[in-house]
Write an enzyme that holds these catalytic residues in place. Structure first.
Site: not given
Ligand code: FE2
Length: 426
Positions: A59, A152, A210, A213, A309, A315
């Protein structure tokens, strides 16, 4: 006459003491003793020469934004999403570009010359899309950047997601993304997968979602993704990223699921650094590790890569975009400590990741691009042991980054004595 001759390197496939000849940015010869004259010669000194590292899940729009506007006090996924939401309104194209370009410089220094980056299209201004398209262009000679249109905030959940996703693809974003487990219902998750695959078929694009997750063993969107891949004729063109729910699934169900993923030729990307820190958070003990079933899928003939990632974002507070860190964590979490498995962990950040991205002419083979990383280690497994310096990073036959060997002197007896961690066992 060669443009570049690299003398005496060990290859990631185990071949020792090879020379590599390069003309016009391509590898023209790999042999034990090349005597063709060359304009420039690099001494490999028995170090590892590998095709470059590839990060197939990243990202770039959030990378290096750590601390903006504040640090993640709990370290959780949810607080990370909240912080990203707080930062979004004040984002500018210039700020995203500056961070992404800095990240590219880190990547090159670490020998990572291809990155698939998801880009959030939930912001109607598509600022991140604009910024990363410019970065992709600006860095084209040095890094292959592939962008994924990533909804997202959900594809069906966020009202303008389809419109934004199509706009992003019109602007030149390469891959169709998705986030089915974040839709409001399982049915919506399935519907989002169906529609996103249709868009990929209509536009002849790759897909990377994605997917699952989550620690919820009933999050089974990968099953729908694989079956839609087959139904819509997208075999080999679809990637399931994360798939962490597979960690917690019932074993009988997985025994049916893995052959389906294999049949659909869906690629898998696990993100060990992030999965190990964000999954299993609501567990007491035992705490789940959260990473998907990497060795089992590799054994079934599924192409599995490891991605970074995140690097220093809401995060994840760590990372220098070093894919050897990723492979090192991946093999620990997946308990891939057998000799062949350690080798497979190296492949997961090189050739397997290149397959995910459909990179052309990738590899340390005659006829491929002369994109090469020389690590201060004697083999791929030793590179995982030491995570050493990348002495030379070569792109299309030109050295684009170099690092001095790491030398530490001990002064125990009053005299200098260098310390080496290399055991040369592999
Ligand atoms: Fe990701």
């Amino acid at each position: 006459m060669l443009d570049l001759l690299i003398k005496n390197v060990n290859l990631a496939n185990g071949k020792k003491a090879q020379d590599i000849g390069i003309i016009d940015g391509k590898i023209t010869e790999i042999a034990t003793n090349i005597i063709t004259p060359a304009r420039k010669t690099l001494q490999g000194n028995g170090h590892l020469a590998s095709a470059p590292f590839v990060d197939s899940h990243f990202h770039m729009d959030s990378a290096l934004s750590l601390g903006q506007p504040r640090l993640n006090q709990s370290g959780t996924l949810l607080e990370g999403i909240k912080i990203w939401g707080e930062l979004k309104p004040s984002l500018t194209v210039d700020a995203i570009k500056a961070r992404a370009l800095e990240l590219c410089r880190w990547s090159i220094a670490r020998g990572t010359l291809a990155i698939r980056s998801h880009v959030d299209i939930s912001d109607d201004r598509l600022l991140a899309v604009e910024a990363l398209l410019e970065v992709r262009e600006q860095m084209r000679d040095f890094i292959d950047i592939q962008l994924v249109a990533f909804p997202q905030d959900g594809f069906l959940r966020y009202p303008k997601a389809e419109q934004n996703l199509l706009r992003a693809l019109d602007k030149g974003v390469d891959v169709v993304g998705g986030i089915p487990h974040f839709e409001r219902t399982m049915a919506d998750g399935s519907a989002s997968i169906r529609r996103l695959c249709e868009i990929a078929v209509e536009r002849d694009l790759l897909v990377d979602m994605h997917c699952d997750e989550s620690d919820d063993p009933m999050s089974r969107h990968i099953e729908v993704l694989a079956s839609e891949t087959i139904r819509q004729g997208l075999q080999g063109r679809v990637t399931g990223s994360h798939l962490t729910s597979m960690h917690s699934m019932d074993n009988y169900y997985v025994s049916k699921l893995i052959p389906l993923i294999r049949e659909a030729r869906v690629h898998v990307v696990a993100n060990p650094l992030i999965n190990i820190t964000l999954q299993g958070r609501s567990d007491s003990y035992p705490k789940r590790r959260g990473m998907t079933r990497v060795p089992e899928m590799l054994a079934a003939g599924i192409n599995v890569a490891f991605g970074h990632d995140c690097v220093m974002d809401p995060w994840y507070s760590f990372g220098t975009h070093d894919m050897l860190d990723v492979a090192h964590m991946g093999l620990h979490v997946a308990q891939m400590t057998g000799v062949e498995q350690m080798q497979a962990a190296f492949s997961a950040v090189t050739e397997n990741a290149a397959k995910v991205m459909h990179l052309e002419d990738y590899g340390l083979k005659v006829g491929c691009h002369a994109d090469i990383v020389i690590c201060e280690a004697s083999s791929a497994i030793e590179a995982l042991q030491l995570r050493p310096e990348r002495l030379y990073v070569i792109r299309r036959g030109k050295v684009i980054a170099s690092t001095e060997p790491r030398v530490t002197q001990l002064h125990l007896t009053g005299e200098d004595s260098p310390v080496s961690f290399s055991k040369g066992l592999f």
